[in-house]
Design an enzyme around this catalytic site. Structure first.
Site, PDB file in Angstrom:
ATOM      1  N   ASP A   1     -52.855  41.588  -5.420  1.00 51.86           N
ATOM      2  CA  ASP A   1     -53.823  40.678  -4.819  1.00 51.86           C
ATOM      3  C   ASP A   1     -53.079  39.404  -4.413  1.00 51.86           C
ATOM      4  O   ASP A   1     -51.955  39.152  -4.865  1.00 51.86           O
ATOM      5  CB  ASP A   1     -54.913  40.368  -5.855  1.00 51.86           C
ATOM      6  CG  ASP A   1     -55.902  39.335  -5.365  1.00 51.86           C
ATOM      7  OD1 ASP A   1     -56.428  39.498  -4.251  1.00 51.86           O
ATOM      8  OD2 ASP A   1     -56.152  38.358  -6.097  1.00 51.86           O
TER       9      ASP A   1
ATOM     10  N   ASP B   1     -56.589  39.158 -10.169  1.00 55.46           N
ATOM     11  CA  ASP B   1     -57.249  38.185 -11.050  1.00 55.46           C
ATOM     12  C   ASP B   1     -58.770  38.190 -10.959  1.00 55.46           C
ATOM     13  O   ASP B   1     -59.431  37.539 -11.767  1.00 55.46           O
ATOM     14  CB  ASP B   1     -56.770  36.772 -10.719  1.00 55.46           C
ATOM     15  CG  ASP B   1     -57.355  36.271  -9.399  1.00 55.46           C
ATOM     16  OD1 ASP B   1     -57.230  36.986  -8.374  1.00 55.46           O
ATOM     17  OD2 ASP B   1     -57.957  35.189  -9.399  1.00 55.46           O
TER      18      ASP B   1
ATOM     19  N   ASP C   1     -54.879  35.687  -3.389  1.00 60.10           N
ATOM     20  CA  ASP C   1     -55.462  34.436  -3.879  1.00 60.10           C
ATOM     21  C   ASP C   1     -55.705  34.483  -5.385  1.00 60.10           C
ATOM     22  O   ASP C   1     -56.394  35.366  -5.896  1.00 60.10           O
ATOM     23  CB  ASP C   1     -56.780  34.153  -3.165  1.00 60.10           C
ATOM     24  CG  ASP C   1     -56.589  33.865  -1.685  1.00 60.10           C
ATOM     25  OD1 ASP C   1     -55.432  33.753  -1.259  1.00 60.10           O
ATOM     26  OD2 ASP C   1     -57.601  33.763  -0.956  1.00 60.10           O
TER      27      ASP C   1
END
Length: 266
Positions: A13, A208, A15
């Protein structure tokens, strides 16, 4: 120590993971990026960001031409020439936006297509140039929810009835075709890459947010990076020893997870 009998592939991922949640920088991850590049270990971006955002980021990260997954799995880039929208429906972005906008008579929310670059920049922390790229969507929409929790449940039901799903990212909610996910796009990509590699790939995934959960459930080794989302990342895989939860946020946590699963001389 992970199984290195098969070629290694890193899936990440952006961001809040490889990129800092606030500054969008990746300095703390740079040593690992260099190591992966030197050892020819591919790094696949799997993000809610648009393809328009990912392509220049790939150049900055030294990943130009590599496959990537954009818009939470609604867009799959196999190589520099071949980009797919790997879902069964034929809904265009403009048609999707029209469909979503009709729901504004019942619910209070603001979709990205109704915001200017300046407004997207203000709510996201992106520069104006980055906000422009974030609005160049192909197959999914982003929205800011402004209604009650009770209304939200009804909103989800309305979307489901229209074969649309709702995912929570690090900052915003994302609407995409119901059969799209990071997991589904990654499975399709791995089928292609495994055929090219001549066999199975060993995968490490890092993310996250709740929208990373399906991807993290499908890789061989999962790094759950400490995040800012109010909704926890819930994994349903039985092999708990192959999951690592970091103590640090963003690229610091990203590097922490890489350190955990890979020895320095990997």
């Amino acid at each position: 120590m992970i199984d290195r009998q098969h070629p290694l592939l890193i899936v990440t991922d952006l961001d809040g993971s490889l990129l800092d949640h606030h500054s969008y920088r990746w300095d703390a991850a740079q040593p690992w990026l260099e190591r992966l590049r030197q050892q020819l270990i591919p790094l696949v971006i799997c993000s809610s960001k648009t393809a328009a955002e990912i392509v220049p980021l790939q150049k900055q990260l030294g990943l130009s031409g590599s496959p990537f997954i954009a818009e939470n799995g609604a867009v799959l880039q196999l190589n520099s020439e071949q980009r797919l929208q790997p879902h069964s429906g034929s809904l265009s972005y403009s048609a999707l936006c029209q469909q979503i906008s009709r729901l504004q008579t019942q619910f209070h929310f603001t979709p990205f297509h109704q915001l200017s670059d300046v407004e997207v920049s203000a709510v996201s922390g992106l520069t104006l140039a980055q906000a422009e790229l974030a609005r160049q969507r192909e197959a999914s929409e982003v929205l800011i929810w402004r209604d009650s929790e009770g209304a939200f449940a009804a909103f989800q039901q309305q979307l489901a009835a229209q074969n649309l799903s709702l995912l929570q990212g690090g900052r915003f909610w994302h609407i995409l075709p119901a059969d799209c996910s990071k997991q589904a796009a990654l499975a399709q990509l791995l089928t292609t890459l495994s055929a090219t590699a001549g066999g199975k790939l060993t995968t490490i995934g890092l993310g996250d947010g709740p929208n990373d959960a399906t991807m993290l459930d499908s890789v061989d080794y999962a790094v759950v990076i400490k995040g800012y989302s109010k909704q926890p990342v819930e994994l349903h895989r039985p092999d708990k020893d192959n999951i690592y939860f970091t103590a640090h946020y963003g690229p610091e946590g990203w590097s922490e997870g890489m350190d955990y699963f890979l020895t320095p001389d990997t």
